[in-house]
Design an enzyme around this catalytic site. Structure first.
Site, PDB file in Angstrom:
ATOM      1  N   CYS A  19      -1.943   9.594   2.141  1.00 10.04           N
ATOM      2  CA  CYS A  19      -1.431   9.022   0.888  1.00 10.04           C
ATOM      3  C   CYS A  19      -2.347   9.305  -0.301  1.00 10.04           C
ATOM      4  O   CYS A  19      -1.888   9.332  -1.434  1.00 10.04           O
ATOM      5  CB  CYS A  19      -1.245   7.526   1.042  1.00 10.04           C
ATOM      6  SG  CYS A  19      -2.742   6.690   1.587  1.00 10.04           S
ATOM      7  N   GLU A  50       0.888  -1.175   0.000  1.00 11.56           N
ATOM      8  CA  GLU A  50       0.000   0.000   0.000  1.00 11.56           C
ATOM      9  C   GLU A  50       0.916   1.212   0.000  1.00 11.56           C
ATOM     10  O   GLU A  50       1.441   1.597   1.046  1.00 11.56           O
ATOM     11  CB  GLU A  50      -0.904  -0.012   1.245  1.00 11.56           C
ATOM     12  CG  GLU A  50      -1.824  -1.227   1.352  1.00 11.56           C
ATOM     13  CD  GLU A  50      -2.963  -1.210   0.350  1.00 11.56           C
ATOM     14  OE1 GLU A  50      -3.244  -0.148  -0.226  1.00 11.56           O
ATOM     15  OE2 GLU A  50      -3.568  -2.273   0.133  1.00 11.56           O
TER      16      GLU A  50
HETATM   17  P1  NAD Z   1       8.175   4.573   5.362  1.00 10.33           P
HETATM   18  O1  NAD Z   1       8.274   3.749   4.134  1.00 10.33           O
HETATM   19  O2  NAD Z   1       9.310   5.449   5.712  1.00 10.33           O
HETATM   20  O3  NAD Z   1       7.937   3.628   6.630  1.00 10.33           O
HETATM   21  C1  NAD Z   1       6.947   2.649   6.640  1.00 10.33           C
HETATM   22  C2  NAD Z   1       7.403   1.496   7.500  1.00 10.33           C
HETATM   23  O4  NAD Z   1       8.582   0.915   6.941  1.00 10.33           O
HETATM   24  C3  NAD Z   1       7.737   1.892   8.933  1.00 10.33           C
HETATM   25  O5  NAD Z   1       7.152   0.956   9.800  1.00 10.33           O
HETATM   26  C4  NAD Z   1       9.244   1.836   8.970  1.00 10.33           C
HETATM   27  O6  NAD Z   1       9.755   1.457  10.231  1.00 10.33           O
HETATM   28  C5  NAD Z   1       9.594   0.795   7.935  1.00 10.33           C
HETATM   29  N1  NAD Z   1      10.890   1.048   7.313  1.00 10.33           N
HETATM   30  C6  NAD Z   1      11.426   2.261   7.000  1.00 10.33           C
HETATM   31  N2  NAD Z   1      12.617   2.095   6.407  1.00 10.33           N
HETATM   32  C7  NAD Z   1      12.837   0.768   6.329  1.00 10.33           C
HETATM   33  C8  NAD Z   1      13.907  -0.034   5.815  1.00 10.33           C
HETATM   34  N3  NAD Z   1      14.981   0.520   5.268  1.00 10.33           N
HETATM   35  N4  NAD Z   1      13.801  -1.374   5.908  1.00 10.33           N
HETATM   36  C9  NAD Z   1      12.704  -1.939   6.460  1.00 10.33           C
HETATM   37  N5  NAD Z   1      11.674  -1.225   6.966  1.00 10.33           N
HETATM   38  C10 NAD Z   1      11.740   0.096   6.914  1.00 10.33           C
HETATM   39  O7  NAD Z   1       6.808   5.373   5.207  1.00 10.33           O
HETATM   40  P2  NAD Z   1       6.225   6.513   6.128  1.00 10.33           P
HETATM   41  O8  NAD Z   1       7.136   7.677   6.077  1.00 10.33           O
HETATM   42  O9  NAD Z   1       5.868   5.973   7.469  1.00 10.33           O
HETATM   43  O10 NAD Z   1       4.853   6.845   5.371  1.00 10.33           O
HETATM   44  C11 NAD Z   1       4.779   7.696   4.262  1.00 10.33           C
HETATM   45  C12 NAD Z   1       4.609   6.954   2.975  1.00 10.33           C
HETATM   46  O11 NAD Z   1       3.641   5.947   3.093  1.00 10.33           O
HETATM   47  C13 NAD Z   1       4.100   7.874   1.876  1.00 10.33           C
HETATM   48  O12 NAD Z   1       4.742   7.554   0.676  1.00 10.33           O
HETATM   49  C14 NAD Z   1       2.625   7.554   1.802  1.00 10.33           C
HETATM   50  O13 NAD Z   1       2.035   7.853   0.568  1.00 10.33           O
HETATM   51  C15 NAD Z   1       2.640   6.089   2.087  1.00 10.33           C
HETATM   52  N6  NAD Z   1       1.364   5.660   2.624  1.00 10.33           N
HETATM   53  C16 NAD Z   1       0.570   4.856   1.878  1.00 10.33           C
HETATM   54  C17 NAD Z   1      -0.659   4.476   2.346  1.00 10.33           C
HETATM   55  C18 NAD Z   1      -1.583   3.582   1.542  1.00 10.33           C
HETATM   56  O14 NAD Z   1      -2.537   3.074   2.127  1.00 10.33           O
HETATM   57  N7  NAD Z   1      -1.380   3.381   0.266  1.00 10.33           N
HETATM   58  C19 NAD Z   1      -1.093   4.910   3.591  1.00 10.33           C
HETATM   59  C20 NAD Z   1      -0.256   5.728   4.324  1.00 10.33           C
HETATM   60  C21 NAD Z   1       0.966   6.092   3.837  1.00 10.33           C
END
Ligand code: NAD
Length: 519
Positions: free
Chosen positions: A256, A222
């Site tokens: 998002c 997502e």
């Molecule tokens: P992110 O990708 O930075 O983090 C998401 C998760 O991934 C967190 O739990 C984090 O701990 C983990 N993570 C981060 N870096 C990692 C790595 N190198 N290896 C493994 N795990 C890792 O995202 P965010 O900043 O929390 O959220 C923002 C993004 O999420 C935006 O792009 C937004 O559009 C998207 N988003 C999508 C939806 C959807 O339903 N489609 C909903 C909310 C947010």
């Protein structure tokens, strides 16, 4: 002020054993009975009910989230989900009778069982810390999976309250929370999973997808943003301004599905900007900064990212523009940009920055929207009916709202997901059950069918092949050019010349007999 539990990283050394425990529970079949799953969903409901105040406080501390928004998008959302899923689960979990089964195959009773995929890893993003983790968890529980939830460390207060709720409400041998950031998530990804459900950014999704590929683990992604809104000259500027401003100020734009760039017909641009100004005053009479109804950016890293985006823009600020790092405040900021290479358009802003790009006509708007991102998470169209249909017909996106910003994504029982680089797989409503379920096709061959099934065994003979063809072979209802056949030709193909002649004679005899009986 309610006291919140502390956020503590799970010791890395504990992760493998916790995952093994949850996997062993799945293999013990504990989560298979429907009564167990329904009971877990009901307990989860009550745990949220009892912790509403703590959830509200946690979201306030993490994101300055207004109380109303936490109610709307976090705890009332997941509580309704618990009830809805528990009520509908017996129906979803029932075996299905597949359609389109040939008569000869009906004797083996084909059916589709709904089996749980197994043990699920659910990784959440920070912006809706409760909904984005508990939503999939509800699907996993309903499907009969066991699960580990890894909330985002960027919303630590919400992550901690989530852990409290899950550990108090749910069977800890089946469902548990692991807290942490990259090292802990990496350790989690090193474990064996039957499915991974990830919500977050595109870049991290690539890391997760590579890891999942190593073990061929099914993956739901997502992902985000860069969603276009298109406003034609026939749109109502006031309506478009109100709806799009709400879509971009909810959660201070950290959504998002919010529009990333608005492509707008030049003719309607001045009216739209004026309506944006009016709406801002209406939404926040004392200004957004002094309003309890406007959130904050989650942390300094995200604040700096947004500031850099705005500083690098070549556009002209037409509304807002102020920010204060000490308060993580960014004013809703409308920027008129010149092209899609602008820093505000080319990346996902995920904040209250609203670039608008004037265009000459709808064709240009669609072309630019597709060039910016050809598979975004959402598309928002404002115009007359014909124009909105054209926008749907000439773009792709995970979902779309006509005459609104992301309304489609605010219906909790409507499947939600991306397409292409905005994600894969969908959840919410029945889709949440389906995404954690394996549809297992099952047949039961009765002993008495053996005389018919004889045809499949060696020694193979031409006679057997002909018999098989008689039972199995389909006749085309099209000619060699792919044109549909008239019914006469089709019947000829189906029955052959002799068969068709016999059919005509039979019909003739029937009519003759009918006429005689009337005399
Ligand atoms: P992110 O990708 O930075 O983090 C998401 C998760 O991934 C967190 O739990 C984090 O701990 C983990 N993570 C981060 N870096 C990692 C790595 N190198 N290896 C493994 N795990 C890792 O995202 P965010 O900043 O929390 O959220 C923002 C993004 O999420 C935006 O792009 C937004 O559009 C998207 N988003 C999508 C939806 C959807 O339903 N489609 C909903 C909310 C947010």
């Amino acid at each position: 002020m309610p006291e919140l539990p502390p956020f503590e990283h799970t010791p890395i050394d504990d992760i493998a054993s916790t995952c093994a425990r949850v996997r062993t529970t799945f293999l013990s079949h504990k989560t298979r009975p429907l009564e167990f799953r329904i009971q877990q969903l009901r307990k989860l409901y009550w745990a949220f009910k009892d912790n509403e105040a703590l959830v509200t406080e946690a979201c306030k501390r993490d994101l300055g989230k207004p109380t109303f928004e936490t109610y709307l998008t976090e705890y009332s959302w997941v509580m309704n989900d618990c009830i809805w899923m528990a009520n509908n689960l017996p129906r979803f979990a029932k075996d299905e009778k597949p359609a389109d089964i040939a008569f000869t195959n009906k004797f083996v009773g084909p059916r589709i069982r709904k089996d749980p995929l197994g043990t699920a890893l659910i990784i959440g993003a920070y912006n809706f810390p409760i909904q984005l983790t508990v939503g999939p968890l509800i699907g996993a529980i309903a499907a009969g999976c066991t699960a580990i939830v890894k909330p985002s460390e960027s919303s630590p207060h919400a992550a901690a309250i989530l852990q409290k709720i899950i550990s108090e409400a749910l069977d800890p041998s089946c469902y548990t929370v692991i807290q942490g950031a990259i090292p802990e998530t990496t350790a989690l990804l090193d474990q064996k999973w039957d499915t991974i459900f990830y919500t977050g950014s595109e870049n991290v999704a690539r890391i997760i997808a590579k890891k999942a590929a190593e073990t061929l683990t099914p993956l739901v992604l997502e992902l985000g943003g860069r969603n276009p809104a298109i406003i034609t000259k026939h749109a109502d500027p006031k309506l478009a301004a109100r709806r799009l401003l709400w879509a971009k100020t909810l959660n201070a734009g950290q959504v998002c599905v919010s529009q990333n760039c608005t492509f707008i017909d030049r003719e309607i641009l001045p009216a739209f900007i004026q309506e944006m100004k009016n709406t801002l005053k209406e939404f926040y009479p004392q200004g957004p900064r002094n309003s309890p109804d406007y959130g904050r950016i989650v942390n300094q890293r995200q604040f700096q990212r947004l500031k850099k985006m705005l500083d690098s823009s070549n556009g002209k600020i037409v509304i807002g523009g102020t920010m204060d790092e000490s308060d993580l405040f960014i004013e809703p900021t409308v920027v008129q940009v010149n092209d899609i290479s602008d820093s505000l358009v080319s990346d996902e802003s995920f904040g209250p920055l609203l670039p608008i790009l004037p265009v000459d006509n709808l064709d240009e708007a669609i072309k630019l929207a597709n060039e910016t991102h050809d598979t975004p998470l959402g598309t928002y169209a404002f115009g007359n009916k014909k124009e909105m249909e054209q926008i749907l017909n000439q773009t792709r996106s995970g979902g779309a709202s006509l005459n609104d910003g992301f309304f489609h994504a605010s219906i909790p029982t409507l499947a939600f997901g991306g397409v292409g680089t905005s994600g894969q797989g969908a959840y919410r409503g029945k889709a949440s059950f389906d995404v954690f379920t394996h549809r297992r096709s099952v047949t039961t061959t009765p002993a008495w069918l053996e005389s018919l099934l004889d045809v499949r065994y060696p020694p193979y003979t031409l006679k057997k092949q002909k018999k098989f063809a008689g039972m199995n072979e389909m006749k085309p209802n099209f000619d060699r050019e792919g044109r549909p056949l008239g019914w006469g030709n089709w019947l000829l193909g189906l029955l052959g010349l002799k068969g068709l002649a016999a059919l005509i004679v039979a019909i003739g005899v029937r009519q003759y007999l009918q006429r005689r009986s009337k005399l």
